[in-house]
Design an enzyme around this catalytic site. Structure first.
Site, mmCIF file in Angstrom:
data_model
loop_
_atom_site.group_PDB
_atom_site.id
_atom_site.type_symbol
_atom_site.label_atom_id
_atom_site.label_comp_id
_atom_site.label_asym_id
_atom_site.label_seq_id
_atom_site.Cartn_x
_atom_site.Cartn_y
_atom_site.Cartn_z
ATOM 1 N N SER A 106 -12.450 4.291 22.209
ATOM 2 C CA SER A 106 -11.557 5.399 21.699
ATOM 3 C C SER A 106 -13.341 6.400 21.636
ATOM 4 O O SER A 106 -13.762 6.019 21.573
ATOM 5 C CB SER A 106 -10.752 5.314 20.628
ATOM 6 O OG SER A 106 -11.429 6.135 19.826
ATOM 7 N N TYR A 129 -10.159 11.916 23.903
ATOM 8 C CA TYR A 129 -8.858 12.719 22.889
ATOM 9 C C TYR A 129 -9.971 14.597 23.710
ATOM 10 O O TYR A 129 -11.495 14.910 23.408
ATOM 11 C CB TYR A 129 -9.840 13.195 21.595
ATOM 12 C CG TYR A 129 -8.777 12.264 20.934
ATOM 13 C CD1 TYR A 129 -7.661 12.437 21.580
ATOM 14 C CD2 TYR A 129 -8.530 10.879 19.783
ATOM 15 C CE1 TYR A 129 -6.314 11.065 21.022
ATOM 16 C CE2 TYR A 129 -8.138 10.283 19.738
ATOM 17 C CZ TYR A 129 -6.293 10.367 20.210
ATOM 18 O OH TYR A 129 -5.838 9.298 19.612
ATOM 19 N N LYS A 230 -2.425 8.508 29.810
ATOM 20 C CA LYS A 230 -2.227 7.752 28.276
ATOM 21 C C LYS A 230 -0.881 8.494 27.713
ATOM 22 O O LYS A 230 -1.391 8.938 26.666
ATOM 23 C CB LYS A 230 -3.295 7.132 27.970
ATOM 24 C CG LYS A 230 -3.064 6.449 26.690
ATOM 25 C CD LYS A 230 -4.089 5.530 26.108
ATOM 26 C CE LYS A 230 -3.843 5.066 24.417
ATOM 27 N NZ LYS A 230 -3.422 5.511 23.688
ATOM 28 N N HIS A 254 1.837 5.289 21.371
ATOM 29 C CA HIS A 254 0.595 5.202 21.152
ATOM 30 C C HIS A 254 0.847 4.211 19.913
ATOM 31 O O HIS A 254 0.315 4.687 18.655
ATOM 32 C CB HIS A 254 0.336 6.790 20.486
ATOM 33 C CG HIS A 254 -0.693 6.924 20.126
ATOM 34 N ND1 HIS A 254 -1.702 8.216 20.344
ATOM 35 C CD2 HIS A 254 -1.997 6.649 18.902
ATOM 36 C CE1 HIS A 254 -2.279 8.810 19.884
ATOM 37 N NE2 HIS A 254 -2.999 7.482 18.860
HETATM 38 C C1 FNR Z 1 -4.997 3.452 18.385
HETATM 39 N N1 FNR Z 1 -4.308 4.158 19.341
HETATM 40 C C2 FNR Z 1 -5.638 5.387 19.776
HETATM 41 N N2 FNR Z 1 -5.329 5.164 20.529
HETATM 42 C C3 FNR Z 1 -5.884 6.439 21.806
HETATM 43 O O1 FNR Z 1 -5.631 6.967 22.553
HETATM 44 N N3 FNR Z 1 -7.277 6.904 21.102
HETATM 45 C C4 FNR Z 1 -7.376 6.446 19.822
HETATM 46 O O2 FNR Z 1 -8.299 6.334 18.864
HETATM 47 C C5 FNR Z 1 -6.536 5.381 18.919
HETATM 48 N N4 FNR Z 1 -6.434 5.116 18.226
HETATM 49 C C6 FNR Z 1 -5.893 3.896 17.211
HETATM 50 C C7 FNR Z 1 -6.297 3.293 16.110
HETATM 51 C C8 FNR Z 1 -6.091 2.248 15.304
HETATM 52 C C9 FNR Z 1 -5.658 1.970 14.264
HETATM 53 C C10 FNR Z 1 -4.369 1.854 16.523
HETATM 54 C C11 FNR Z 1 -2.727 0.146 15.914
HETATM 55 C C12 FNR Z 1 -3.977 2.435 17.236
HETATM 56 C C13 FNR Z 1 -3.451 3.802 20.565
HETATM 57 C C14 FNR Z 1 -3.458 2.649 21.028
HETATM 58 O O3 FNR Z 1 -4.209 3.097 22.486
HETATM 59 C C15 FNR Z 1 -2.557 2.133 22.236
HETATM 60 O O4 FNR Z 1 -2.030 2.986 22.516
HETATM 61 C C16 FNR Z 1 -1.352 1.037 20.761
HETATM 62 O O5 FNR Z 1 -2.139 0.569 19.674
HETATM 63 C C17 FNR Z 1 -0.669 0.341 21.474
HETATM 64 O O6 FNR Z 1 0.671 -0.506 20.743
HETATM 65 P P1 FNR Z 1 -0.345 -2.011 20.054
HETATM 66 O O7 FNR Z 1 -0.732 -3.012 20.546
HETATM 67 O O8 FNR Z 1 -1.438 -1.832 18.593
HETATM 68 O O9 FNR Z 1 0.859 -2.495 19.891
#
Ligand code: FNR
Length: 367
Positions: A106, A129, A230, A254
Site C-alpha cells: 500500500s 494513491y 484497481k 475496496h
Molecule cells: C484496504 N484496501 C486498500 N486498497 C488500496 O488500494 N489501498 C490501501 O491502502 C488499502 N488499504 C486497506 C486497508 C484495509 C484494512 C482493508 C480491509 C482494505 C482495499 C484492499 O486492497 C482490497 O480491495 C480489499 O481488502 C479486498 O477485500 P477483502 O479481501 O478484505 O474482503
C-alpha cells in the site's frame, strides 16, 4: 484451538487488537451492505463438478503480467500493517515470497518501499494513491521502480474516503509511534487527530479528487511499469481502462469500504471480463475467504484473486506465520476444489464448472 480456515483469524485478531485498530481493519462503509454481499454472493454460486478425471497431479501455477507465481492467490494492498503486528509489511512480504506469490504494498504502508525490498527477493506490486502534489507521486513511483517493484496498482475508487462509521466514532488515527513510511521525509507521513476519521481528513487534504482517465495516461509518461487499474466494477469502465493503456484490471470495491450498495465483486466480474475481451487480464478482490471462492472467480474469467483482510487479521494473530498459514490454507483448499471438480490446471477451469443465479437453471431437474 486449531485454526482450520482463513475466517477464524478474525475473532483472534478482534480479541488481540485495540478496538480502534480492529474496527479500522474490519469495517465497511455506511450500512455495510456490500461488505456482507461480498461474502454472500459467493455462497449463491454452485459447482457443476466433473467426475472420473485423473486428478493425481494438480498444477496451480500461473503467470501474472509475465511473472510466474505458484498459485492465482495474491495479496491486496492493505494500509498500516504495523498496527496489526510490529513486523507489519515485512512479515507480509516474507510470507508472500515464501508462498511464491505476489504482495501488493500500500501507498499508506507503515514500511517504505525500500524497507520492504530489503526483506529479500520476491515479486511485488506497488499500490498508488495519487496525491494533489504530483511531485510526490512522481518521486514515489520512481522509488518503487528502483526498489524493484514490478507493477503499479492504481486505486481509482477513492477520490474521497468512504464513510466508515466506526472510524468516525473512534476518531481513528495512525498511532503516534508509526508513520506512513513512504511519505515520512515529505512531512505528510503523519495523520492529525480530527473530529472525524483522521484518515478521512488526511485523504481530503492530500488526495487528488480531480483524478481522471487522462491521469492514467500521465502515469504512463512517468513510468514504464505496467499499470493495473484497481476499482473497476462496470463494463463501461473496463473498456475505458483498456483504451487508457491499462495492463490489467482489478475488479474491486475496496473491500466494501468506499461506496456502499455496489454489487459484490464476484457479481460484477463477468461483465468486466466480457468487456475486456481478453485484451488485458482481469483480477478480483473482495470477500475471498475459501479455495472455492478462488475457483468461482477463475470460472467467471478472473486471472487471479487478491486477499485483503485475511492478511491483516492473521498478521495480528500470528505475524508472518499467520500470513503464511492463510496462504497455505487457501492454496490447499483451492487445490482440493480443483481435484473435486475434475480440473488439473487453471486452463481446465471453465464457466461450465459453476452455475450462477443469472444462468438458466441448469441444476433444476430436467423433465
Ligand atoms: C484496504 N484496501 C486498500 N486498497 C488500496 O488500494 N489501498 C490501501 O491502502 C488499502 N488499504 C486497506 C486497508 C484495509 C484494512 C482493508 C480491509 C482494505 C482495499 C484492499 O486492497 C482490497 O480491495 C480489499 O481488502 C479486498 O477485500 P477483502 O479481501 O478484505 O474482503
Amino acid at each position: 484451538m486449531e485454526i482450520t480456515n482463513v475466517s477464524e483469524y478474525e475473532a483472534i485478531a478482534k480479541a488481540k487488537l485495540p478496538k480502534m485498530v480492529y474496527d479500522y481493519y474490519a469495517s465497511g462503509a455506511e450500512d455495510q451492505w456490500t461488505l456482507q454481499e461480498n461474502r454472500n454472493a459467493f455462497s449463491r454460486i454452485l459447482f457443476r463438478p466433473r467426475i472420473l478425471i485423473d486428478v493425481s497431479k494438480i498444477d496451480m501455477a500461473t503467470t501474472v503480467l509475465g511473472f510466474k507465481i505458484s498459485m492465482p492467490i495474491m495479496i491486496a494492498p492493505t494500509a498500516m500493517q504495523k498496527m496489526a503486528h510490529p513486523e507489519g509489511e515485512y512479515a507480509t512480504a516474507r510470507a508472500a515470497s515464501a508462498a511464491g506469490t505476489i504482495m501488493t504494498l500500500s501507498s499508506w504502508a507503515t514500511s517504505s518501499v525500500e524497507e520492504v525490498a530489503s526483506t529479500g527477493p520476491g515479486i511485488r506490486f506497488f499500490q498508488l494513491y495519487v496525491y494533489k502534489d504530483r511531485n510526490v507521486v512522481a518521486q514515489l513511483v520512481r522509488r518503487a521502480e528502483r526498489a524493484g517493484f514490478k507493477a503499479i496498482a492504481l486505486t481509482v475508487d477513492t477520490p474521497r474516503l468512504g464513510r466508515r462509521e466506526a472510524d468516525i466514532k473512534n476518531r481513528f488515527v495512525l498511532p503516534p509511534f508509526l508513520t506512513l513510511k513512504n511519505f515520512e521525509g515529505l512531512d505528510i507521513g503523519k495523520m492529525d487527530k480530527s473530529d472525524d476519521s483522521g484518515l478521512a481528513s488526511y485523504v481530503a487534504g492530500q488526495i487528488d479528487r480531480s483524478l481522471s482517465w487522462k491521469d492514467v495516461k500521465w502515469l504512463q509518461t512517468i513510468t514504464n511499469l505496467p499499470i493495473l487499474v484497481k476499482g473497476v466494477i462496470t463494463a463501461e469502465d473496463a473498456r475505458l481502462a483498456v483504451q487508457a493503456g491499462a495492463a490489467g484490471i482489478i475488479v474491486s470495491n475496496h473491500g466494501a469500504r468506499q461506496l456502499d450498495y455496489v454489487p459484490a465483486t464476484i457479481m460484477a466480474l463477468e461483465e468486466v471480463v466480457k468487456a475486456a475481451q481478453g485484451r488485458v487480464p482481469v483480477f478480483l478482490d473482495g470477500g475471498v475467504r475459501r479455495g472455492t471462492d478462488v475457483f468461482k472467480a477463475l470460472a467467471l474469467g478472473a486471472s487471479g484473486i487478491f486477499i485483503g483482510r485475511p492478511v491483516v487479521f492473521s498478521l495480528a494473530a500470528e505475524g508472518e506465520a499467520g500470513v503464511r498459514k492463510v496462504l497455505q490454507m487457501l492454496r490447499d483448499e483451492f487445490e482440493l476444489t480443483m481435484a473435486l471438480s475434475g480440473c488439473r490446471s487453471l486452463k481446465e477451469i471453465t464457466r461450465d464448472h459453476i452455475v450462477t443465479e443469472w444462468d438458466r437453471p441448469r441444476i433444476a431437474p430436467r423433465l
